[in-house]
Design an enzyme around this catalytic site. Sequence first.
Site, PDB file in Angstrom:
ATOM      1  N   HIS A 522       0.822  -1.223   0.000  1.00  0.00           N
ATOM      2  CA  HIS A 522       0.000   0.000   0.000  1.00  0.00           C
ATOM      3  C   HIS A 522       0.855   1.272   0.000  1.00  0.00           C
ATOM      4  O   HIS A 522       0.342   2.364  -0.259  1.00  0.00           O
ATOM      5  CB  HIS A 522      -0.932  -0.001   1.212  1.00  0.00           C
ATOM      6  CG  HIS A 522      -2.287   0.578   0.916  1.00  0.00           C
ATOM      7  ND1 HIS A 522      -2.469   1.631   0.054  1.00  0.00           N
ATOM      8  CD2 HIS A 522      -3.528   0.247   1.368  1.00  0.00           C
ATOM      9  CE1 HIS A 522      -3.751   1.935  -0.016  1.00  0.00           C
ATOM     10  NE2 HIS A 522      -4.413   1.098   0.766  1.00  0.00           N
ATOM     11  N   ASP A 526      -2.150   1.729  -4.772  1.00  0.00           N
ATOM     12  CA  ASP A 526      -3.433   1.964  -4.120  1.00  0.00           C
ATOM     13  C   ASP A 526      -4.478   0.981  -4.654  1.00  0.00           C
ATOM     14  O   ASP A 526      -4.277   0.336  -5.684  1.00  0.00           O
ATOM     15  CB  ASP A 526      -3.899   3.401  -4.364  1.00  0.00           C
ATOM     16  CG  ASP A 526      -2.954   4.422  -3.725  1.00  0.00           C
ATOM     17  OD1 ASP A 526      -2.395   4.107  -2.656  1.00  0.00           O
ATOM     18  OD2 ASP A 526      -2.767   5.512  -4.308  1.00  0.00           O
TER      19      ASP A 526
END
Length: 549
Positions: A522, A526
């Site tokens: 992350h 995304d």
Amino acid sequence: MAEIIRMPKMSDTMEEGVIAQWLKKVGDKVKPGDILAEVETDKATMELESYDEGTLLHIGVKEKDAVPVNGIIAILGEEGENIDDILKGIDSGDDTESAPEEDKSKGESSEKAKETTVDIDVSGIAATVITMPKMSDTMQEGTIASWLKKVGDEVKSGDVLAEVETDKATMELESYDDGTLLYIGVNEGDAVEVNGVIAIIGDKGADFETLLKAHQQKTSSSEASGGSEAPKDDKSETKTEEVKKESAPTNTTASSTETGRIKASPLAKKIASEKGIDISLVQGSGDSGRIIKKDIENFDPSKVAATASASGNEASSGAAIGQESYTDVKVSQMRKVIAKRLAESKFTAPHFYLTMEINMDKAMEARKSMNEIAPVKISFNDMVIKAAAVSLKQHPAVNSAWMGDKIRFNDHVHIGMAVAIDDGLLVPVIRFTDSKSLSEISKEAKSLAGKAKNKELQPKDWEGNTFTVSNLGMFGIEEFTAIINPPDACILAIGGIKQTPIVKDGEIKIGNVMKVTLSCDHRVVDGVVGSAYLKTLKSLLEDPVRLLI
């Protein structure tokens, strides 16, 4: 004078090695080229050769124990030599050997000699000295397995001059110059140290002898300034002894270790493979039963008698009912490194997961049609790898890596392919995957998987991945999540194809569905970026003709 033997760095990621087995014991005579021990690294089990002659005076590491890179393994010296001072230095943490006064005086006199030496002028000689390159991180010398060019042959840049047997594999020695092969300095079967002269290439009629003298003068000067070495006569005597040792017939059959790994030189393995010989049937005549080139050349399959083992009668019975028992097995070096790297990945990179179902009906039809004309059998895994690579070109944010203070977006696509072996997991790399055909990917994937299982991968085979694919579908696994393989930002987990009821055009039909899960870092990728990537992957596999465009 006693020599301290240290743990060499046998791979780019190696931090320590485990002594799997000692092949020599304290008091044994050792010659250059003798195998001292088998060392288990994070990538493979390798042989530790001696580069000195003498008696094994001390062993500092027990079998199955680990020692860090550059850690002291053993001490080699003259029989009866007192090494108490060295051992005390090791115990106190100071293992630096001080040079005797006479060596220092030799060094000073050599330095003076160097100053008075007149350099030979080679500026007008149109020729180049070819030296033995360092083909692996542990290589100290190479053996010329075969010459593919002879004196007088014209050579172009890229031509293969010879095959060189190193400590890890048999490799091709390429020429980087154009010209005529003027001189060959090493015979087939002879060894030469790294940076030793192999050959000279240049214009016809070039004075290569003067060039050779100048190179020898330069080498002698550097040796004089850095320390004296053994005379060449001693080396030639050592080689003669080694040849005699190999030529002497032995009755040993210990050509494999307790773990079942065949002990054979890389050249012997290559010749056996070319001749289609099962190397496990060959009796080794080398050190500790090691199979060498001569054993393969003299092997006669008709003389090998098939013997049936009655080991079944000797099998031990299982534990009694109700009795508690267990077996402790030391963690392999490969498993240690895998555990360390994956733990770092899992607890450093914030993972999140995206799962998608893909209808593989058209992919199954396409694969069947392609395999009717394909030079190699194409698998579903090959199709997934190709689709993953093509999708990365459309979504470069997924083809990236977290570099701490920056994010690296890779323009090239190198797909890592997770391969399970007995000792753990290896990830060989298919380079520039997006530009390769399905047949090329299939051929390369099979070759790399075979090398991985036989522990024959070279550093170039496992380095440089930008994205990884892990497939457990062949084991009946429908869906799973994978841990990201550093330095990649994502890894794709592939499940098996399963017949599932699906709704199509308002009707319930049976479709072939495959689930894939994308694990994302992350910090780099995304959710929207990862989802867009999977959408493209799904469209390519559900309509495989797009992979051919």
